[in-house]
Structures are given as structure tokens and as C-alpha cells.
Scaffold this motif. Structure first.
Motif, PDB file in Angstrom:
ATOM      1  N   ARG A   3       0.823  -1.206   0.000  1.00  0.00           N
ATOM      2  CA  ARG A   3       0.000   0.000   0.000  1.00  0.00           C
ATOM      3  C   ARG A   3       0.858   1.257   0.000  1.00  0.00           C
ATOM      4  O   ARG A   3       0.621   2.198  -0.751  1.00  0.00           O
ATOM      5  CB  ARG A   3      -0.863  -0.004   1.272  1.00  0.00           C
ATOM      6  CG  ARG A   3      -2.315  -0.115   1.002  1.00  0.00           C
ATOM      7  CD  ARG A   3      -3.202  -0.161   2.193  1.00  0.00           C
ATOM      8  NE  ARG A   3      -2.740   0.428   3.442  1.00  0.00           N
ATOM      9  CZ  ARG A   3      -3.550   0.664   4.471  1.00  0.00           C
ATOM     10  NH1 ARG A   3      -4.825   0.385   4.382  1.00  0.00           N
ATOM     11  NH2 ARG A   3      -3.082   1.161   5.586  1.00  0.00           N
ATOM     12  N   GLN A   4       1.873   1.275   0.879  1.00  0.00           N
ATOM     13  CA  GLN A   4       2.699   2.486   1.010  1.00  0.00           C
ATOM     14  C   GLN A   4       3.593   2.705  -0.207  1.00  0.00           C
ATOM     15  O   GLN A   4       3.744   3.830  -0.682  1.00  0.00           O
ATOM     16  CB  GLN A   4       3.553   2.427   2.277  1.00  0.00           C
ATOM     17  CG  GLN A   4       2.780   2.613   3.554  1.00  0.00           C
ATOM     18  CD  GLN A   4       1.792   3.754   3.514  1.00  0.00           C
ATOM     19  OE1 GLN A   4       0.595   3.537   3.374  1.00  0.00           O
ATOM     20  NE2 GLN A   4       2.269   4.980   3.620  1.00  0.00           N
ATOM     21  N   THR A   5       4.207   1.631  -0.699  1.00  0.00           N
ATOM     22  CA  THR A   5       5.151   1.834  -1.797  1.00  0.00           C
ATOM     23  C   THR A   5       4.446   2.225  -3.096  1.00  0.00           C
ATOM     24  O   THR A   5       5.041   2.855  -3.956  1.00  0.00           O
ATOM     25  CB  THR A   5       6.047   0.597  -2.027  1.00  0.00           C
ATOM     26  OG1 THR A   5       5.217  -0.553  -2.075  1.00  0.00           O
ATOM     27  CG2 THR A   5       7.066   0.453  -0.911  1.00  0.00           C
ATOM     28  N   ALA A   6       3.150   1.881  -3.208  1.00  0.00           N
ATOM     29  CA  ALA A   6       2.391   2.333  -4.382  1.00  0.00           C
ATOM     30  C   ALA A   6       2.144   3.837  -4.309  1.00  0.00           C
ATOM     31  O   ALA A   6       1.993   4.507  -5.325  1.00  0.00           O
ATOM     32  CB  ALA A   6       1.065   1.574  -4.470  1.00  0.00           C
ATOM     33  N   ALA A  20      15.714  10.777  -0.183  1.00  0.00           N
ATOM     34  CA  ALA A  20      16.504  10.041   0.824  1.00  0.00           C
ATOM     35  C   ALA A  20      15.711   8.841   1.342  1.00  0.00           C
ATOM     36  O   ALA A  20      16.269   7.748   1.520  1.00  0.00           O
ATOM     37  CB  ALA A  20      16.892  10.958   1.978  1.00  0.00           C
ATOM     38  N   PHE A  21      14.427   9.029   1.575  1.00  0.00           N
ATOM     39  CA  PHE A  21      13.604   7.915   2.059  1.00  0.00           C
ATOM     40  C   PHE A  21      13.514   6.816   1.005  1.00  0.00           C
ATOM     41  O   PHE A  21      13.714   5.636   1.293  1.00  0.00           O
ATOM     42  CB  PHE A  21      12.196   8.391   2.445  1.00  0.00           C
ATOM     43  CG  PHE A  21      11.308   7.258   2.903  1.00  0.00           C
ATOM     44  CD1 PHE A  21      11.308   6.866   4.222  1.00  0.00           C
ATOM     45  CD2 PHE A  21      10.523   6.553   1.997  1.00  0.00           C
ATOM     46  CE1 PHE A  21      10.525   5.792   4.656  1.00  0.00           C
ATOM     47  CE2 PHE A  21       9.740   5.478   2.409  1.00  0.00           C
ATOM     48  CZ  PHE A  21       9.741   5.103   3.735  1.00  0.00           C
ATOM     49  N   LEU A  22      13.205   7.210  -0.230  1.00  0.00           N
ATOM     50  CA  LEU A  22      13.026   6.205  -1.289  1.00  0.00           C
ATOM     51  C   LEU A  22      14.333   5.461  -1.564  1.00  0.00           C
ATOM     52  O   LEU A  22      14.327   4.251  -1.769  1.00  0.00           O
ATOM     53  CB  LEU A  22      12.487   6.874  -2.557  1.00  0.00           C
ATOM     54  CG  LEU A  22      11.083   7.485  -2.413  1.00  0.00           C
ATOM     55  CD1 LEU A  22      10.725   8.319  -3.640  1.00  0.00           C
ATOM     56  CD2 LEU A  22      10.026   6.394  -2.182  1.00  0.00           C
ATOM     57  N   ALA A  56      17.758   0.624  -0.738  1.00  0.00           N
ATOM     58  CA  ALA A  56      19.055   0.103  -0.283  1.00  0.00           C
ATOM     59  C   ALA A  56      18.869  -1.028   0.722  1.00  0.00           C
ATOM     60  O   ALA A  56      19.663  -1.968   0.762  1.00  0.00           O
ATOM     61  CB  ALA A  56      19.882   1.229   0.343  1.00  0.00           C
ATOM     62  N   LEU A  57      17.823  -0.947   1.539  1.00  0.00           N
ATOM     63  CA  LEU A  57      17.652  -1.942   2.598  1.00  0.00           C
ATOM     64  C   LEU A  57      16.810  -3.126   2.151  1.00  0.00           C
ATOM     65  O   LEU A  57      16.748  -4.134   2.848  1.00  0.00           O
ATOM     66  CB  LEU A  57      17.018  -1.295   3.835  1.00  0.00           C
ATOM     67  CG  LEU A  57      17.883  -0.235   4.512  1.00  0.00           C
ATOM     68  CD1 LEU A  57      17.105   0.448   5.626  1.00  0.00           C
ATOM     69  CD2 LEU A  57      19.176  -0.840   5.050  1.00  0.00           C
ATOM     70  N   PRO A  60      14.531   3.662   6.844  1.00  0.00           N
ATOM     71  CA  PRO A  60      15.098   4.139   5.569  1.00  0.00           C
ATOM     72  C   PRO A  60      15.836   5.473   5.702  1.00  0.00           C
ATOM     73  O   PRO A  60      16.897   5.666   5.103  1.00  0.00           O
ATOM     74  CB  PRO A  60      13.866   4.253   4.662  1.00  0.00           C
ATOM     75  CG  PRO A  60      12.958   3.184   5.167  1.00  0.00           C
ATOM     76  CD  PRO A  60      13.119   3.231   6.672  1.00  0.00           C
ATOM     77  N   MET A  61      15.309   6.401   6.506  1.00  0.00           N
ATOM     78  CA  MET A  61      15.967   7.702   6.667  1.00  0.00           C
ATOM     79  C   MET A  61      17.321   7.572   7.360  1.00  0.00           C
ATOM     80  O   MET A  61      18.198   8.425   7.196  1.00  0.00           O
ATOM     81  CB  MET A  61      15.079   8.670   7.456  1.00  0.00           C
ATOM     82  CG  MET A  61      13.830   9.131   6.722  1.00  0.00           C
ATOM     83  SD  MET A  61      14.183   9.941   5.144  1.00  0.00           S
ATOM     84  CE  MET A  61      15.019  11.431   5.685  1.00  0.00           C
TER      85      MET A  61
END
Ligand code: HBI
Ligand code: FE
Length: 289
Positions: free
Chosen positions: A41-44, A53-55, A60-61, A136-137
Motif C-alpha cells: 500500500r505504502q510503496t504504491a 533520501a527515504f526512497l 538500499a535496505l 530508511p531515513m
């Protein structure tokens, strides 16, 4: 005085620093499925809404795979990138414990995941909010340093009895921060990026004020924990957060805050840089209830 908070013992099974084993093998298929549902849901929604930076950090993770991430695997890459690691805790931990972890570049993340019937709203930070929202941040070198500086500042704020002011900085940046970019406003706050509804509300809804970030202004502004924010603060860059935290002498700032009044949550001050003069229609209509 808030300085001499009473000692709270960790719950049975937790270490003195409140950490526990993640116990990754013990998550059920249904729990992994909750993660996958939330993740998809969130990545869409987030491209074009979350900051770069978040994306980049999310990428990366590789937090997806087949469900709830194993901290041991996340930490391999995270520690390589910025020296941070994620540690599991049962839920909210005392302020001094929380700050000690941050000051040592450890992010305490709730070990549990929300129930399928509470996908959208929960009281305590769970693993999805903490890991998807915050971690992610922490792959961004500047933000990584800011979080550590915040942990050290939190330890000092406890000593000054002014944690309620510093907590507002955390709230309006780490949790609900927006950033100005050439392409428009972007989200970096974990409370927003981990929320399906607030990811849209924070950027698109005409209700909330969106105002330029100013440290002292933010520290005088109360916040709400029970509903969408009535005001968001916009930074020009992540570097601003680190610079202002490192360069500000907080002792005289706290002294000024002793006599300065709080600013009503929906107020716009003459000195504010206004990105959006919100209608406050959502809050005035009673919000979530
Ligand atoms: N504990 N697990 C957890 N997560 C938090 O975000 C947290 C906490 N304990 C205290 C706390 N936050 C506050 O001190 C600050 O956010 C101000
Ligand atoms: Fe959080």
C-alpha cells in the motif's frame, strides 16, 4: 520538574536497556502478510510524495522480500551505510533509555506488528511504523547524524527539565516533517510515510497549515497524537536539521521558553513562512471521530 523521572524497570524477559530478541522465526504467516499488505500500500503511494533520501533508503535496505524484515539482515547493510543498527524493544521505552539508544546510533523498534483489523491506526509504534517509517531515513548520512544529535540533546533536555519542548522538535521533524524540493513538497517524517491516509492528507489536503521550519517556533507548538496534524513544518533540506541542532545553544533557548507562551496549534504567526494557509476544515469538523 520532569528531570527526575522515576526509574522504570524493563519488563520480564527484556535486558536492562529494554532490548529483546526479535525472534524473527516466530512471526506467523498472518503477521508477515500484514507487513506485505502495508508495504505494498505504502510503496504504491510514496513515489512523488516521499523525499529521495527515504526512497533511496527503502531501496538500499530491501525491506520487502517475503514479509517482516529480519533485523540481523537489515543491520548488515544499515551499519555498513551509516553505522546505525535496529534493536528490538517490546514497545514504548522510557525517555532516558530511548535517548541512550539514539545517542549510540541504535534505533529501538517495536518487535510486534499491528493486527489486520487495525491497519490504519494504532497507539504504540509497531514494527511497521518503526522499521518502514524510520529506518530508511537512517541510511542518509546527514539524517543519521541528526538522529544521534537528537539523542544527545534529549539526554541534556531531561537534565534541564525541558523534554516537553524538545519532544516537539522530534514530533514535527522525525515524525511529521516535510521538505521543500524543486519538485514540490516531499515527506520525510516517519509518522506520515508509514500512514496510508496521512501520506495524502499531509501533502494534498487543504486543511492543515504548512509553515517554514523554525526551531524555537516548533518548540513552542503543541501537537496532537490522536489525529492528523493541524500544522506541518517544512525544512529546506535535511542538512538544516543537523545544522540547527548542532549550532544552537539549547540552554539559553530553554531559559527563554520558560517565559514564552505556547503558540496555539493552528495559529499562523507574522514571522512564519507560509506554504499553505490551511482551512482547518478537517479539525473543525471534529477530525477522526
Ligand atoms: N520508545 N519505542 C519507543 N519509540 C519512541 O519513539 C519513543 C520511545 N520512548 C520515548 C520517546 N519516544 C520520546 O522520548 C521521544 O520521542 C520524545
Ligand atoms: Fe516514530
Amino acid at each position: 520538574m520532569k528531570a527526575d523521572a522515576t526509574f522504570q524497570a524493563p519488563p520480564p524477559g527484556a535486558r536492562p536497556d529494554w532490548t529483546i530478541d526479535q525472534g524473527w522465526e516466530a512471526y506467523s504467516d498472518a503477521e508477515h502478510q500484514v507487513w506485505i499488505t502495508l508495504y505494498e500500500r505504502q510503496t504504491a503511494l510514496l513515489p512523488g510524495r516521499a523525499c529521495d533520501a527515504f526512497l533511496r533508503g527503502l531501496d538500499a535496505l530491501d525491506l520487502h522480500r517475503t514479509g517482516i524484515p529480519d533485523f540481523a539482515r537489515v543491520n548488515e547493510e544499515l551499519s555498513r551505510l551509516t553505522g546505525w543498527s535496529v534493536v528490538a524493544v517490546p514497545g514504548l521505552v522510557p525517555d532516558d533509555v530511548f535517548f541512550d539508544h539514539l545517542a549510540n546510533r541504535r534505533f529501538p523498534a517495536g518487535q510486534f506488528i499491528r493486527k489486520p483489523q487495525e491497519l490504519d491506526y494504532l497507539q504504540e509504534p509497531d514494527i511497521f511504523h518503526d522499521v518502514f517509517g524510520h529506518v530508511p531515513m537512517l541510511t542518509d548520512p546527514v539524517f543519521a547524524d541528526y538522529m544521534q544529535a537528537y539523542g544527545k540533546g534529549g539526554q541534556r533536555a531531561l537534565g534541564f527539565g525541558h523534554l516537553h519542548n524538545l519532544a516537539r522538535l522530534y514530533w514535527y521533524t522525525v515524525e511529521f516533517g516535510l521538505m521543500e524540493t524543486a519538485a514540490g513538497l516531499r515527506i520525510y517524517g516517519a509518522g506520515i510515510v508509514s500512514s496510508y491516509s496521512e501520506s495524502r492528507f499531509a501533502l494534498d489536503d487543504p486543511s492543515p497549515n504548512r509553515l517554514g521550519f523554525d526551531l524555537e517556533r516548533v518548540m513552542r507548538t503543541p501537537y496532537r497524537i490522536d489525529d492528523f496534524q493541524q500544522v506541518y513544518f517544512v525544512v529546506p533540506a535535511l542538512q538544516t536539521l543537523l545544522d540547527v541542532t548542532v549550532e544552537t545553544d539549547f540552554a539559553p533557548l530553554y531559559a527563554r521558553l520558560e517565559t514564552a507562551s505556547d503558540i496555539p496549534i493552528a495559529a499562523i504567526e507574522p514571522a512564519d513562512r507560509v506554504f499553505t494557509r490551511g482551512t482547518q476544515a478537517y479539525a473543525n469538523a471534529g477530525g477522526r471521530t
